[in-house]
Write a protein that holds these residues in place. Structure first.
Motif, mmCIF file in Angstrom:
data_model
loop_
_atom_site.group_PDB
_atom_site.id
_atom_site.type_symbol
_atom_site.label_atom_id
_atom_site.label_comp_id
_atom_site.label_asym_id
_atom_site.label_seq_id
_atom_site.Cartn_x
_atom_site.Cartn_y
_atom_site.Cartn_z
ATOM 1 N N HIS A 22 2.290 -4.454 -1.803
ATOM 2 C CA HIS A 22 2.839 -3.328 -2.559
ATOM 3 C C HIS A 22 2.294 -1.987 -2.055
ATOM 4 O O HIS A 22 3.058 -1.052 -1.781
ATOM 5 C CB HIS A 22 2.509 -3.489 -4.038
ATOM 6 C CG HIS A 22 2.853 -4.824 -4.608
ATOM 7 N ND1 HIS A 22 2.146 -5.962 -4.285
ATOM 8 C CD2 HIS A 22 3.825 -5.208 -5.471
ATOM 9 C CE1 HIS A 22 2.670 -6.995 -4.926
ATOM 10 N NE2 HIS A 22 3.687 -6.571 -5.650
ATOM 11 N N LYS A 23 0.978 -1.875 -1.943
ATOM 12 C CA LYS A 23 0.382 -0.616 -1.489
ATOM 13 C C LYS A 23 0.736 -0.308 -0.033
ATOM 14 O O LYS A 23 1.085 0.830 0.292
ATOM 15 C CB LYS A 23 -1.136 -0.647 -1.692
ATOM 16 C CG LYS A 23 -1.579 -0.606 -3.151
ATOM 17 C CD LYS A 23 -3.098 -0.630 -3.254
ATOM 18 C CE LYS A 23 -3.578 -0.569 -4.691
ATOM 19 N NZ LYS A 23 -5.059 -0.574 -4.774
ATOM 20 N N PRO A 24 0.659 -1.289 0.891
ATOM 21 C CA PRO A 24 1.085 -1.000 2.261
ATOM 22 C C PRO A 24 2.533 -0.513 2.355
ATOM 23 O O PRO A 24 2.841 0.379 3.144
ATOM 24 C CB PRO A 24 0.887 -2.344 2.977
ATOM 25 C CG PRO A 24 -0.243 -2.979 2.240
ATOM 26 C CD PRO A 24 -0.015 -2.615 0.808
ATOM 27 N N LEU A 25 3.423 -1.081 1.540
ATOM 28 C CA LEU A 25 4.811 -0.639 1.575
ATOM 29 C C LEU A 25 4.945 0.799 1.093
ATOM 30 O O LEU A 25 5.698 1.596 1.672
ATOM 31 C CB LEU A 25 5.683 -1.574 0.722
ATOM 32 C CG LEU A 25 6.034 -2.916 1.358
ATOM 33 C CD1 LEU A 25 6.679 -3.841 0.344
ATOM 34 C CD2 LEU A 25 6.963 -2.730 2.558
ATOM 35 N N GLU A 57 12.958 -6.574 -0.526
ATOM 36 C CA GLU A 57 13.239 -7.115 0.799
ATOM 37 C C GLU A 57 11.989 -7.545 1.564
ATOM 38 O O GLU A 57 12.036 -8.478 2.373
ATOM 39 C CB GLU A 57 13.999 -6.081 1.624
ATOM 40 C CG GLU A 57 15.402 -5.805 1.100
ATOM 41 C CD GLU A 57 16.274 -5.115 2.123
ATOM 42 O OE1 GLU A 57 15.999 -5.231 3.333
ATOM 43 O OE2 GLU A 57 17.239 -4.448 1.712
ATOM 44 N N TYR A 58 10.853 -6.867 1.323
ATOM 45 C CA TYR A 58 9.667 -7.138 2.138
ATOM 46 C C TYR A 58 8.442 -7.539 1.321
ATOM 47 O O TYR A 58 7.395 -7.818 1.894
ATOM 48 C CB TYR A 58 9.339 -5.907 2.999
ATOM 49 C CG TYR A 58 10.424 -5.618 3.999
ATOM 50 C CD1 TYR A 58 10.499 -6.322 5.197
ATOM 51 C CD2 TYR A 58 11.406 -4.661 3.743
ATOM 52 C CE1 TYR A 58 11.506 -6.082 6.112
ATOM 53 C CE2 TYR A 58 12.421 -4.416 4.653
ATOM 54 C CZ TYR A 58 12.465 -5.132 5.828
ATOM 55 O OH TYR A 58 13.481 -4.896 6.732
ATOM 56 N N GLY A 59 8.589 -7.553 0.008
ATOM 57 C CA GLY A 59 7.493 -8.013 -0.835
ATOM 58 C C GLY A 59 7.554 -9.514 -1.031
ATOM 59 O O GLY A 59 8.355 -10.203 -0.396
ATOM 60 N N PRO A 60 6.731 -10.049 -1.911
ATOM 61 C CA PRO A 60 6.729 -11.492 -2.168
ATOM 62 C C PRO A 60 7.983 -11.906 -2.926
ATOM 63 O O PRO A 60 8.687 -11.061 -3.490
ATOM 64 C CB PRO A 60 5.464 -11.685 -3.021
ATOM 65 C CG PRO A 60 5.281 -10.360 -3.705
ATOM 66 C CD PRO A 60 5.739 -9.330 -2.725
#
Length: 297
Positions: A22-25, A57-60
Motif C-alpha cells: 500500500h505505501k509503496p504504491l 490491480e497491484y495490491g493483494p
C-alpha cells in the motif's frame, strides 16, 4: 541523508509472507505526480479513485482501502497530510479524509532532495519496483502512476542497506533448459535465428518476497502467460494444473483459446530428474497473487 535507506525502512503491516504494498504504491503515485507537477498537494478526494485502482490491480487479492497508506505513510517521515483546519491527518477512514478536504504531499525535505538530484526520483522508484513487484509488471505500473519509464531505465541498480538488488543471470537459462524451451502452460516454443524468443523464466514466488532464483521456484512461460501469471489471472493448483481467475473476462476467440481454455490443464513438468515447482511457492502464489475464485474447469 540517504533517502533510499529511508524508503527501504518504511514500516508496513505484515503477517507472515503476505503482501502489503500500500505505501509503496502511494509513493510511486506521488513520485509520478512530482515528476509532472512538482510537490503540489494531492487532494485525497480527487486521487481516491486512482489510488483504489492501483491497489485493486497491484495490491493483494484481498480488499484494501486507499485511506490506509494516505494516513499511515505519515509515520515514515516521507509524507505529510493536512486538512482544511490545519496540519495532521484525520485518520484512515475514507469519509473523514473526504470531509476534512485532506491533502497529501511528499515531505519538504524529500521534495527538496528530489529537486536537487534529478536521478533520485528514478532511483527511489526503481527500488520500490524491485522490492515490491514482479519485473513483468514494472512498465505497466509506471504508466499508470505517470512515471517516466525511460528515465527509470537509465537509473541502474539501487543500493539499499548495503545490499545491491541484482538478478541471477543463470536463472533464466536454467529454467528454459529444464522446460525444453517450451511454455509450461500453452506449449509455445518459438525460436528466431537459433534463439528462443517470447519465452521467460517466471518466478512463482516473487523475488521481492524471498523467492529464490532456483529451479524449484521457476516456470518457463511465454510472455503473455507470464504477464497473466504475475497479474493473478492465471495460477497453479496443488495438483499442478492451471487455474484461471473467474474475474477474468475474455470474449474473443483468442482470449478463450489462450486463457479460458487453460483451466484445469496439466502444467508441463520439467525434464525427468529436474526439480518441479515446490509446493510452498505454489501456495504463496495462490494466496498472495491469484485472483480468486478460480473458474470451473
Amino acid at each position: 541523508m540517504d533517502w533510499i535507506e529511508r524508503v527501504a525502512g518504511i514500516r508496513r503491516w505484515s503477517k507472515g509472507s503476505e503482501r502489503a504494498p500500500h505505501k509503496p504504491l502511494l509513493l510511486l503515485y506521488a513520485l509520478g505526480r512530482f515528476q509532472r507537477h512538482g510537490n503540489r498537494p494531492i487532494l485525497f478526494s480527487a486521487a481516491e479513485a486512482e489510488l483504489k485502482k492501483l491497489l485493486r490491480e497491484y495490491g493483494p487479492p484481498r480488499e484494501t482501502s486507499p485511506g490506509y497508506p494516505f494516513h499511515h505513510l505519515t509515520s515514515d517521515g516521507l509524507w505529510l497530510v493536512e486538512t482544511a483546519t490545519g496540519p495532521g491527518s484525520p485518520g484512515p477512514e475514507l469519509g473523514r479524509l473526504r470531509d476534512s478536504q485532506a491533502t497529501g504531499r511528499l515531505h519538504p525535505d524529500l521534495a527538496r532532495a528530489l529537486s536537487e538530484e534529478p536521478t533520485l526520483v528514478a532511483r527511489i522508484a526503481r527500488f520500490l519496483l524491485d522490492a515490491n513487484f514482479a519485473p513483468s509488471l514494472h512498465a505497466d505500473l509506471c504508466l499508470l502512476v505517470g512515471l517516466d519509464l525511460e528515465t527509470l531505465e537509465t537509473a541502474g541498480e539501487t543500493m539499499a542497506n548495503g545490499v545491491t538488488i541484482r538478478r541471477d543471470p543463470a536463472f533464466r537459462a536454467q529454467v528454459l533448459m529444464a522446460y525444453e524451451y517450451t511454455c509450461a502452460f500453452c506449449a509455445y516454443d518459438g525460436w528466431l535465428d537459433g534463439t528462443a524468443v517470447g519465452l521467460d523464466a517466471a518466478h512463482v514466488r516473487w523475488r521481492a518476497f524471498d523467492g529464490p532464483d532456483e529451479l524449484g521456484n521457476g516456470l518457463c512461460l511465454c510472455a503473455i502467460h507470464h504477464k497473466l501469471f504475475d497479474k493473478g489471472v492465471l495460477g497453479l493448483s496443488s495438483e499442478r494444473t492451471v487455474t484461471v481467475s473467474a474475474r477474468f473476462v475474455g470474449r474473443s476467440d483468442s482470449a478463450r483459446e489462450m486463457v479460458l481454455a487453460l483451466a484445469g490443464r496439466s502444467v508441463r513438468a520439467p525434464q525427468p530428474g529436474l526439480e518441479p515447482v515446490e509446493a510452498n511457492h505454489i501456495t504463496w502464489h495462490s494466496r498472495q497473487i491469484f485472483r480468486t475464485p478460480a473458474r470451473a474447469s
